[in-house]
Design an enzyme around this catalytic site. Sequence first.
Site, short mmCIF file in Angstrom:
data_model
loop_
_atom_site.label_atom_id
_atom_site.label_comp_id
_atom_site.label_asym_id
_atom_site.label_seq_id
_atom_site.Cartn_x
_atom_site.Cartn_y
_atom_site.Cartn_z
N CYS A 35 0.68 -1.04 0.02
CA CYS A 35 -0.07 -0.09 0.09
C CYS A 35 0.83 1.12 0.06
CB CYS A 35 -1.12 -0.23 1.22
SG CYS A 35 -2.53 1.05 1.17
N HIS A 43 -3.20 -5.05 0.55
CA HIS A 43 -3.02 -5.62 1.76
C HIS A 43 -3.08 -6.76 1.54
CE1 HIS A 43 -2.42 -1.83 4.04
NE2 HIS A 43 -3.16 -1.43 3.17
N GLU A 61 -1.59 -9.27 3.39
CA GLU A 61 -1.56 -9.84 4.69
C GLU A 61 -2.84 -10.32 5.26
OE1 GLU A 61 -1.99 -5.28 5.63
OE2 GLU A 61 -0.80 -6.29 4.18
#
Length: 236
Positions: free
Chosen positions: A113, A214, A216
Amino acid sequence: MTKRPLIGLTLDAEPAGGWSKYPWYALRQNYCEAVAAAGGLAVALPHDAGLAEDYLGRLDGLIVTGGAFDVDPALYGEAERHATVELKADRTTAELALLQGALRRDMPVLGICGGEQLLAVVLGGSLIQHIPDAMAGALEHEQKTPHYQPGHEVEILRGTRLYDIVGPRMLVNTSHHQAVRGAGRSVVNAVAPDGVIEGIEVPGLKFCIGVQWHPEYLIDKGDTAIFAAMMAAANG
């Protein structure tokens, strides 16, 4: 047994107040969980540019995380600053030192990001300061739904390292009002349906990829593959 590579993750920072009466660092737990699930060991990196080389000397890879702030437009040669731009100067200074040092060492780097945006700037690129004002008809890039849900699809460009890792398409979350305008010395590897650049990479380096979403949150199998590929490079 393969050694777990040591992966540095940059922290966010908040002033005194709220959670603590003293200034404090923050990092979402799922960053560390994603690194561990991919076979790495996560270590947090405080904002001390003077210690960047010392940290890098002990790390096997670097992840520059996202956050609710922006890169100073002065860093990519723009004198005007959009009203929506918010800065965290100390964080950016530290992340610049870490990124520049990691690139000199050909250390595996993943920018996430805002980390992807800073990576682009370090590589001589530029940013769109506020997508809604710069691109008529752009998608909503700040989704209102939870980030464990996809916000839109991205196309992964053929001939890129990211394409080799994840294939031609991914469903991704989206939480940004800025985006890469010019990729500088990197190449674009992913785009949104509205043409917004969603990823960059540097060919020839061991592993240097930035993504606007993102990963994750692991909402697409490609997210897991990105972390696995980085750990493999860090162990190489």
